[in-house]
Design an enzyme around this catalytic site. Structure first.
Site, PDB file in Angstrom:
ATOM      1  N   ASP A 147       0.834  -1.203   0.000  1.00  0.00           N
ATOM      2  CA  ASP A 147       0.000   0.000   0.000  1.00  0.00           C
ATOM      3  C   ASP A 147       0.874   1.261   0.000  1.00  0.00           C
ATOM      4  O   ASP A 147       1.974   1.256   0.560  1.00  0.00           O
ATOM      5  CB  ASP A 147      -0.908  -0.016   1.243  1.00  0.00           C
ATOM      6  CG  ASP A 147      -2.052   0.975   1.125  1.00  0.00           C
ATOM      7  OD1 ASP A 147      -2.331   1.455   0.010  1.00  0.00           O
ATOM      8  OD2 ASP A 147      -2.673   1.287   2.159  1.00  0.00           O
ATOM      9  N   ARG A 196      -0.881   9.054  -9.936  1.00  0.00           N
ATOM     10  CA  ARG A 196      -0.933   7.850  -9.088  1.00  0.00           C
ATOM     11  C   ARG A 196      -0.305   6.643  -9.792  1.00  0.00           C
ATOM     12  O   ARG A 196       0.360   5.831  -9.184  1.00  0.00           O
ATOM     13  CB  ARG A 196      -2.389   7.519  -8.743  1.00  0.00           C
ATOM     14  CG  ARG A 196      -3.078   8.496  -7.819  1.00  0.00           C
ATOM     15  CD  ARG A 196      -4.548   8.100  -7.616  1.00  0.00           C
ATOM     16  NE  ARG A 196      -4.651   6.699  -7.216  1.00  0.00           N
ATOM     17  CZ  ARG A 196      -4.441   6.270  -5.974  1.00  0.00           C
ATOM     18  NH1 ARG A 196      -4.174   7.116  -5.012  1.00  0.00           N
ATOM     19  NH2 ARG A 196      -4.528   4.983  -5.690  1.00  0.00           N
ATOM     20  N   HIS A 235       2.457   3.375  -9.000  1.00  0.00           N
ATOM     21  CA  HIS A 235       2.375   1.926  -9.244  1.00  0.00           C
ATOM     22  C   HIS A 235       3.620   1.452 -10.010  1.00  0.00           C
ATOM     23  O   HIS A 235       4.178   0.394  -9.718  1.00  0.00           O
ATOM     24  CB  HIS A 235       1.104   1.583 -10.029  1.00  0.00           C
ATOM     25  CG  HIS A 235      -0.167   1.892  -9.285  1.00  0.00           C
ATOM     26  ND1 HIS A 235      -0.355   1.555  -7.966  1.00  0.00           N
ATOM     27  CD2 HIS A 235      -1.321   2.510  -9.681  1.00  0.00           C
ATOM     28  CE1 HIS A 235      -1.569   1.951  -7.573  1.00  0.00           C
ATOM     29  NE2 HIS A 235      -2.167   2.543  -8.603  1.00  0.00           N
ATOM     30  N   GLU A 263     -11.991  -5.382  -5.046  1.00  0.00           N
ATOM     31  CA  GLU A 263     -12.506  -4.011  -4.856  1.00  0.00           C
ATOM     32  C   GLU A 263     -11.754  -2.995  -5.733  1.00  0.00           C
ATOM     33  O   GLU A 263     -12.288  -1.932  -6.046  1.00  0.00           O
ATOM     34  CB  GLU A 263     -12.408  -3.609  -3.381  1.00  0.00           C
ATOM     35  CG  GLU A 263     -13.375  -4.360  -2.462  1.00  0.00           C
ATOM     36  CD  GLU A 263     -12.968  -5.807  -2.153  1.00  0.00           C
ATOM     37  OE1 GLU A 263     -11.767  -6.155  -2.307  1.00  0.00           O
ATOM     38  OE2 GLU A 263     -13.852  -6.600  -1.771  1.00  0.00           O
ATOM     39  N   LEU A 299      11.627 -20.170  -4.702  1.00  0.00           N
ATOM     40  CA  LEU A 299      10.539 -19.328  -4.173  1.00  0.00           C
ATOM     41  C   LEU A 299       9.257 -19.489  -4.998  1.00  0.00           C
ATOM     42  O   LEU A 299       9.316 -19.501  -6.235  1.00  0.00           O
ATOM     43  CB  LEU A 299      10.984 -17.856  -4.224  1.00  0.00           C
ATOM     44  CG  LEU A 299       9.920 -16.824  -3.866  1.00  0.00           C
ATOM     45  CD1 LEU A 299       9.637 -16.840  -2.363  1.00  0.00           C
ATOM     46  CD2 LEU A 299      10.358 -15.420  -4.297  1.00  0.00           C
TER      47      LEU A 299
HETATM   48  C1  FPP Z   1      -2.117   0.055  -3.308  1.00  0.00           C
HETATM   49  O1  FPP Z   1      -1.609   1.374  -3.266  1.00  0.00           O
HETATM   50  C2  FPP Z   1      -1.501  -0.658  -4.407  1.00  0.00           C
HETATM   51  C3  FPP Z   1      -2.189  -1.249  -5.405  1.00  0.00           C
HETATM   52  C4  FPP Z   1      -3.655  -1.262  -5.473  1.00  0.00           C
HETATM   53  C5  FPP Z   1      -1.491  -1.911  -6.521  1.00  0.00           C
HETATM   54  C6  FPP Z   1      -0.228  -2.624  -6.146  1.00  0.00           C
HETATM   55  C7  FPP Z   1       0.414  -3.106  -7.381  1.00  0.00           C
HETATM   56  C8  FPP Z   1       1.731  -3.014  -7.651  1.00  0.00           C
HETATM   57  C9  FPP Z   1       2.731  -2.481  -6.717  1.00  0.00           C
HETATM   58  C10 FPP Z   1       2.233  -3.558  -8.933  1.00  0.00           C
HETATM   59  C11 FPP Z   1       2.386  -5.035  -8.795  1.00  0.00           C
HETATM   60  C12 FPP Z   1       3.122  -5.595  -9.925  1.00  0.00           C
HETATM   61  C13 FPP Z   1       3.383  -6.895 -10.069  1.00  0.00           C
HETATM   62  C14 FPP Z   1       4.132  -7.324 -11.242  1.00  0.00           C
HETATM   63  C15 FPP Z   1       2.934  -7.921  -9.121  1.00  0.00           C
HETATM   64  P1  FPP Z   1      -2.636   2.587  -3.416  1.00  0.00           P
HETATM   65  O2  FPP Z   1      -2.752   2.935  -4.844  1.00  0.00           O
HETATM   66  O3  FPP Z   1      -3.925   2.247  -2.742  1.00  0.00           O
HETATM   67  O4  FPP Z   1      -1.875   3.701  -2.615  1.00  0.00           O
HETATM   68  P2  FPP Z   1      -2.512   4.869  -1.748  1.00  0.00           P
HETATM   69  O5  FPP Z   1      -3.130   4.211  -0.543  1.00  0.00           O
HETATM   70  O6  FPP Z   1      -1.325   5.703  -1.399  1.00  0.00           O
HETATM   71  O7  FPP Z   1      -3.500   5.572  -2.620  1.00  0.00           O
END
Ligand code: FPP
Length: 260
Positions: A26, A39, A43, A73, A137
């Site tokens: 997160d 945003r 990511h 969600e 892993l």
């Molecule tokens: C939450 O942060 C994060 C996500 C919903 C997406 C997580 C995905 C990645 C890190 C990419 C994964 C990639 C692979 C290849 C597995 P948020 O957007 O809710 O952050 P915020 O709370 O600061 O808004």
């Protein structure tokens, strides 16, 4: 191998490395916003954390790393963010598959994969197929996953078996339930890490974390580096896992250290 594992293997008790670490990644959005960026750039930066934590987990001998990459969600987010995130995940797995395979990492998918765009599902399926023989892993990617979805699906399957007369209700045990979840065959997490400062579980592995150690950090996922991961593992190694027993019982149960 880089030199980092040496420092970390000195700091950690290598006999007590968790077998399974699960992560709620997160803070990508806040990381980007605090830099006046989109945003989705958060990511993209978060992918670098995925790559480095996967590599370190593999080097430390962790057997399962489960990442909450996209929840049921998360489909409710703005369409542009969903689309970018989906393609980022598919493209990253496509690009990283050769290195993951070289490091003996087995990619596994948990969730409603058929809800993903076909080209993204294709990249993921290719990664799974390519790494099928790897026995290092297990990198478990939760995509279009939520715990309530998974438990509902399991209930539906068990009810169908009972209706067909193949299963008696009184024969349903915790093991039966576990074996009908998306995580069937995967041991429960020993450690659950959540980055980004929130202290909640957000519909992630609710059944499986019954006795997991929980670790919350304010560090945003894109800033979660080797040092932060090792700090979480050190914290885990200072916990006493009692599984409902008393401290004395746990101490009596643990094997004596070998003399030699
Ligand atoms: C939450 O942060 C994060 C996500 C919903 C997406 C997580 C995905 C990645 C890190 C990419 C994964 C990639 C692979 C290849 C597995 P948020 O957007 O809710 O952050 P915020 O709370 O600061 O808004």
């Amino acid at each position: 191998m880089d030199s980092y594992p040496e420092e970390y293997t000195r700091r950690l008790d290598m006999r007590r490395i968790p077998r399974h670490v699960a992560v709620i990644m997160d803070g990508n959005g806040r990381w980007a916003r605090s830099r006046m960026r989109e945003r989705t750039e958060g990511h993209a930066e978060g992918v670098n954390s995925v790559n480095r934590i996967t590599r370190l987990a593999s080097d430390l001998g962790i057997k399962y790393l489960t990442l909450y990459a996209f929840s049921t969600e998360n489909w409710l987010r703005p369409a542009g963010e969903v689309e970018t995130l989906m393609h980022l995940i598919g493209w990253t797995i496509r690009k990283e598959t050769p290195e993951l395979k070289a490091n003996n990492v087995h990619i596994r998918l948990l969730g409603e994969i058929d809800r993903l765009p076909p080209e993204v599902a294709g990249c993921l399926a290719h990664g799974v197929e390519e790494t099928r023989g790897c026995d290092g892993l297990n990198l478990c990617l939760c995509l279009s996953y939520s715990s309530r979805w998974e438990i509902t699906e399991a209930a539906r399957k068990l009810a169908a078996l009972a209706a067909e007369g193949q299963l008696k209700p009184e024969d349903i045990s915790e093991e039966t339930m576990s074996s009908h979840l998306a995580t069937r065959g995967i041991p429960d997490p020993d450690l659950l890490i959540r980055t980004g400062g929130e202290q909640r579980i957000s519909n992630f592995l609710l059944w499986q974390i019954a006795y997991s150690e929980l670790y919350f950090t304010h560090v945003l996922w894109p800033d979660f580096d080797h040092e932060e991961f090792v700090k979480a593992l050190e914290d885990y190694q200072h916990r006493e896992r009692r599984f409902g027993k008393t401290s004395d019982q746990v101490r009596d149960d643990s094997p004596e250290p070998a003399d030699n």
